[in-house]
Every structure is written in structure tokens, then in C-alpha cells.
Scaffold this motif. Structure first.
Motif, short mmCIF file in Angstrom:
data_model
loop_
_atom_site.label_atom_id
_atom_site.label_comp_id
_atom_site.label_asym_id
_atom_site.label_seq_id
_atom_site.Cartn_x
_atom_site.Cartn_y
_atom_site.Cartn_z
N TYR A 22 0.75 -1.15 0.08
CA TYR A 22 -0.09 0.03 0.07
C TYR A 22 0.83 1.15 0.05
O TYR A 22 0.35 2.38 -0.68
CB TYR A 22 -0.99 -0.02 1.17
CG TYR A 22 -0.47 0.10 2.45
CD1 TYR A 22 -0.04 1.18 3.16
CD2 TYR A 22 -0.50 -1.28 3.20
CE1 TYR A 22 0.41 1.18 4.48
CE2 TYR A 22 0.21 -1.17 4.60
CZ TYR A 22 0.67 0.18 5.06
OH TYR A 22 1.11 0.19 6.37
N GLU A 77 4.06 1.86 12.17
CA GLU A 77 4.20 0.63 12.41
C GLU A 77 4.95 0.11 13.74
O GLU A 77 4.99 -0.94 13.91
CB GLU A 77 5.18 0.22 11.04
CG GLU A 77 4.61 0.12 9.89
CD GLU A 77 5.83 -0.22 8.70
OE1 GLU A 77 6.50 -0.84 9.15
OE2 GLU A 77 5.31 0.47 7.69
N ALA A 103 -6.87 3.97 5.27
CA ALA A 103 -7.78 3.06 5.46
C ALA A 103 -7.32 1.74 4.71
O ALA A 103 -7.51 0.66 5.30
CB ALA A 103 -9.02 3.44 4.56
N LYS A 104 -6.19 1.94 3.83
CA LYS A 104 -5.74 0.69 3.10
C LYS A 104 -4.83 -0.02 4.11
O LYS A 104 -4.39 -1.12 4.13
CB LYS A 104 -4.81 1.06 1.98
CG LYS A 104 -5.77 1.54 0.78
CD LYS A 104 -4.95 1.57 -0.44
CE LYS A 104 -5.79 1.67 -1.69
NZ LYS A 104 -6.07 0.59 -2.46
N SER A 105 -4.10 0.84 4.98
CA SER A 105 -3.11 0.30 6.00
C SER A 105 -3.67 -0.30 6.98
O SER A 105 -2.76 -1.23 7.67
CB SER A 105 -2.23 1.58 6.49
OG SER A 105 -3.20 2.32 7.50
N GLY A 106 -4.76 -0.17 7.56
CA GLY A 106 -5.44 -0.88 8.81
C GLY A 106 -5.12 -0.01 9.94
O GLY A 106 -5.61 -0.38 11.02
N TYR A 107 -4.66 1.15 9.89
CA TYR A 107 -4.20 1.95 10.96
C TYR A 107 -5.40 3.13 11.31
O TYR A 107 -5.17 3.99 12.04
CB TYR A 107 -3.08 2.83 11.02
CG TYR A 107 -1.84 1.85 11.09
CD1 TYR A 107 -1.35 1.28 12.13
CD2 TYR A 107 -0.99 1.64 9.77
CE1 TYR A 107 -0.26 0.53 12.29
CE2 TYR A 107 0.03 0.58 9.84
CZ TYR A 107 0.52 0.24 11.18
OH TYR A 107 1.42 -0.79 11.17
N THR A 108 -6.55 3.12 10.70
CA THR A 108 -7.48 4.03 10.83
C THR A 108 -7.80 4.53 12.39
O THR A 108 -8.01 5.96 12.28
CB THR A 108 -8.77 3.63 10.10
OG1 THR A 108 -8.69 2.99 8.87
CG2 THR A 108 -9.91 4.64 10.12
N ASN A 109 -8.03 3.56 13.16
CA ASN A 109 -8.39 3.94 14.49
C ASN A 109 -7.31 4.43 15.39
O ASN A 109 -7.26 4.72 16.40
CB ASN A 109 -9.04 3.04 15.30
CG ASN A 109 -10.37 2.53 14.58
OD1 ASN A 109 -10.97 3.39 14.00
ND2 ASN A 109 -10.70 1.12 14.45
N ARG A 110 -6.13 4.58 14.67
CA ARG A 110 -4.69 4.81 15.47
C ARG A 110 -3.96 6.01 14.81
O ARG A 110 -3.08 6.35 15.44
CB ARG A 110 -3.78 3.42 15.28
CG ARG A 110 -4.51 2.41 15.79
CD ARG A 110 -3.62 1.07 15.90
NE ARG A 110 -2.46 1.28 16.81
CZ ARG A 110 -1.53 0.38 16.79
NH1 ARG A 110 -1.48 -0.59 16.10
NH2 ARG A 110 -0.73 0.46 17.82
#
Length: 213
Positions: A22, A77, A103-110
């Protein structure tokens, strides 16, 4: 100024960790659609930022200067399981690409995006940071540093990007070149500041690590 030959830089990158897919996609889209794509952190420096973050294991990270979000995603990371990254950028027009790749990374909530002048936003932050990355308006580096310093824990790290400024820091300075003059003053300030211990690294356009004492 290129500090290393293109061939040698390619070798260094090829023998460093691969970037996530990504981030490769983000880099490609930045170069296709965003003004001044050379501002993106890029593969090699991104892996350096990722590694430093993983070594530190930060609970809270502050980034000053988001651009399209590449460096924020690299720094994220290394976050602890419940860690948070706050990133500030003055340009609201880049929010679409930042949000897309967060959003693609999976860190949306962080990852929390802040839009506006960092000098106005930082004073309102009631957090202690383990890691700070300064990469915004060069003429304001000294002011960013003074704003964030009280919010960094003892032993925490402040990173400053572009401190070699394409080699201009060792060349004759144009009378109107305020950015280079500001960086020269900032680099000397970090060297002389007894509150931190500092080492400058010739990574890409120069990366300074300052450890809070």
C-alpha cells in the motif's frame, strides 16, 4: 546535490526491507497526482523511520507535516498495541489521499489527522510523546522544536527531516534564501542545546535524531 550515486542508492534500497504494497501504491499515486512529489519520504527513508519507531516502541507519536501520509504510515508501524499517532498538515487539499491510504493500511483508528498551523495546534495537545517527526515549514523548525520539547518524555526522540537541504547548508547562501539560513541556525541550535543529545545522519536529505535528556 546527490550525496550518493543513483546506483549505490539503488543498491542500499534493494538490500533494505521491502515497503508494504500500500505504500508502494501511495508513492505511485503521489507522483501521478500531487504537486511536488519529491517531498514524499520514499522507500528507504520510510524503512528507516519504521525501524526507529519499532526500536522505540512509542505509545504516542507526533508528526509535523503529513504531506500524503507516507511517513506517518511508516512511523505507525512501531506503535504499541494501543498507541496513537497524531499528524498535522496545513494543506487540507491532501486529506483525500491521506485518508485513502490510512484506510488501506489498517491504522484508521490509530492515526488522527489535524489540519492547520502546527504552532496553533500543538499547544492544545495534552499528551506526552515518545517520538516526534518534524518535517514541515523549514523556517519554523526552531519554533516547532520549542513547542514540542516540553511534551516529549525523558529519553524520547525528536527527528528533524531535510536538515541538509540538498547540500545548501554547506554552499554559499543566496541573500533571499531564508529556508537555508533557518536550517543552519536550527542545526547549530540542536548541536548546542544541553537539553538533548543529537546526531545528524546523511539519510536522503539529512535526518537528525535528538534524544531528550
Amino acid at each position: 546535490m546527490h550525496f550518493l550515486s543513483e546506483t549505490l542508492q539503488g543498491y542500499i534500497t534493494a538490500h533494505s526491507e521491502n515497503e508494504p504494497s500500500y505504500l508502494e501504491e501511495l508513492s505511485r499515486e503521489t507522483h501521478l497526482k500531487v504537486i511536488q512529489p519529491r517531498m514524499i519520504t520514499g522507500h528507504y527513508q520510510g524503512r528507516v523511520l519504521s525501524m526507529l519507531s519499532k526500536i522505540i516502541g512509542p505509545a504516542n507519536i507526533l508528526e509535523i507535516g503529513t504531506y500524503t501520509g507516507y511517513s506517518a504510515l511508516c512511523l505507525a508501524e512501531g506503535l504499541l498495541p494501543n498507541g496513537q499517532l497524531h499528524t498535522i498538515d496545513v494543506n487540507e487539499e491532501l486529506a483525500w489521499i491521506q485518508k485513502k491510504y490510512i484506510a488501506k493500511s489498517g491504522y484508521t483508528n490509530r492515526i488522527t489527522l489535524h489540519t492547520g498551523d502546527a504552532l496553533n495546534i500543538i499547544p492544545s495537545m495534552k499528551l506526552e510523546f515518545d517520538l516526534v517527526f518534524i518535517d514541515a515549514e523549514k523556517k519554523e523548525y526552531a519554533r516547532y522544536f520549542e513547542e514540542v520539547y516540553p511534551k516529549v518524555r525523558k529519553g524520547g526522540i525528536i527527528l528533524s527531516d531535510n536538515v541538509l537541504w540538498s547540500g545548501k547548508v554547506v554552499e554559499p547562501i543566496d541573500a533571499n534564501d531564508r529556508a537555508t539560513r533557518a536550517l543552519l541556525s536550527y542545526n547549530q541550535m540542536l548541536k548546542d542545546d544541553p537539553r538533548v543529545e543529537t546526531v545528524m545522519l546523511p539519510i536522503r536529505d539529512g535526518l537528525t535524531l535528538s534524544r531528550v535528556l
